[in-house]
Design an enzyme around this catalytic site. Sequence first.
Site, PDB file in Angstrom:
ATOM      1  N   SER A 148       0.830  -1.204   0.000  1.00  0.00           N
ATOM      2  CA  SER A 148       0.000   0.000   0.000  1.00  0.00           C
ATOM      3  C   SER A 148       0.868   1.259   0.000  1.00  0.00           C
ATOM      4  O   SER A 148       1.635   1.484  -0.932  1.00  0.00           O
ATOM      5  CB  SER A 148      -0.975  -0.055   1.170  1.00  0.00           C
ATOM      6  N   ASP A 223      -9.963  -5.824  -3.264  1.00  0.00           N
ATOM      7  CA  ASP A 223      -9.394  -4.788  -2.401  1.00  0.00           C
ATOM      8  C   ASP A 223     -10.360  -3.618  -2.288  1.00  0.00           C
ATOM      9  O   ASP A 223     -10.785  -3.048  -3.297  1.00  0.00           O
ATOM     10  CB  ASP A 223      -8.069  -4.324  -3.022  1.00  0.00           C
ATOM     11  N   HIS A 256      -7.242  -6.187   0.907  1.00  0.00           N
ATOM     12  CA  HIS A 256      -6.069  -5.366   1.219  1.00  0.00           C
ATOM     13  C   HIS A 256      -5.316  -5.862   2.453  1.00  0.00           C
ATOM     14  O   HIS A 256      -4.351  -5.242   2.885  1.00  0.00           O
ATOM     15  CB  HIS A 256      -6.543  -3.920   1.458  1.00  0.00           C
TER      16      HIS A 256
END
Length: 277
Positions: A148, A223, A256
Amino acid sequence: MTLKLIEQHFSFDGVQSKYSHYSEVLQCDMTFSIYLPSNQEKKEIPLIWWLSGLTCTDDNFSQKSGFQRLAEKHQVAVIIPDTSPRGENVADDAAYDLGQGAGFYLTATQEPWAKHYNMYAYITDELSRIAAALIPNFSGKESIMGHSMGGHGALVIGMKNAAKFKAISAFSPILSPSQVPWGIKAFTTYLGEDKASWKEWDASELIKTTDAPPILITQGTGDQFYPEQLDETTFLENAKVTDAKVTYKKVKGYDHSYFFISTFLEDHFDFHIEQLS
């Protein structure tokens, strides 16, 4: 430089350690974690960096991913910095995506952030020297990976230091921070309104002009931040300009979380070890 050992654990015959130290670069106390494999054969050991995402510390990857099994298997050291400077005197914001826990791995130029938010130099200079001193039989070979915001950091740091890092990989990275809400907010705050200054911290801009090392990216289609924050279109188009060696993989249904990371982490380690060998 004085390091304080906070905790230490045996894991898969190697040793997982957590240290604190005062950072001259960040002007505050910092923590980091490092895994050293058993190296029973006394061979030279390469190093992989892991950069974590928003709200994380060095604990998330060390406690949730299970990477130690892979690091011991491949006899590679792994270092995990914190995600930002911290402390009572360090500028902060009430939002989760700005301030402490959200350093974005850059060099801030705007007040009050400029005094402490210099994660780029911390990683590439100060913590690099510490890591080299901690790894017995260090080979000098390094690569970098992240998730990320940390995926953004790995790509930017890896491309800006292509001679240092043999490979870059990322899970669900912020590929075009200048174009998405997370990045726009952080860059405006840390770097100011001049968008020209943002380009050196944007992977989609760097890939156009950099002789980048091999890159592997894995993105889950489930995600919750994709595609709003994590769209790949501009990055992949710009990678064609330099014929960059980019492998971009979408995996159906994955989100995620660290359930996603732990599932595909072996693929990423295999990729890094191939380049570090």
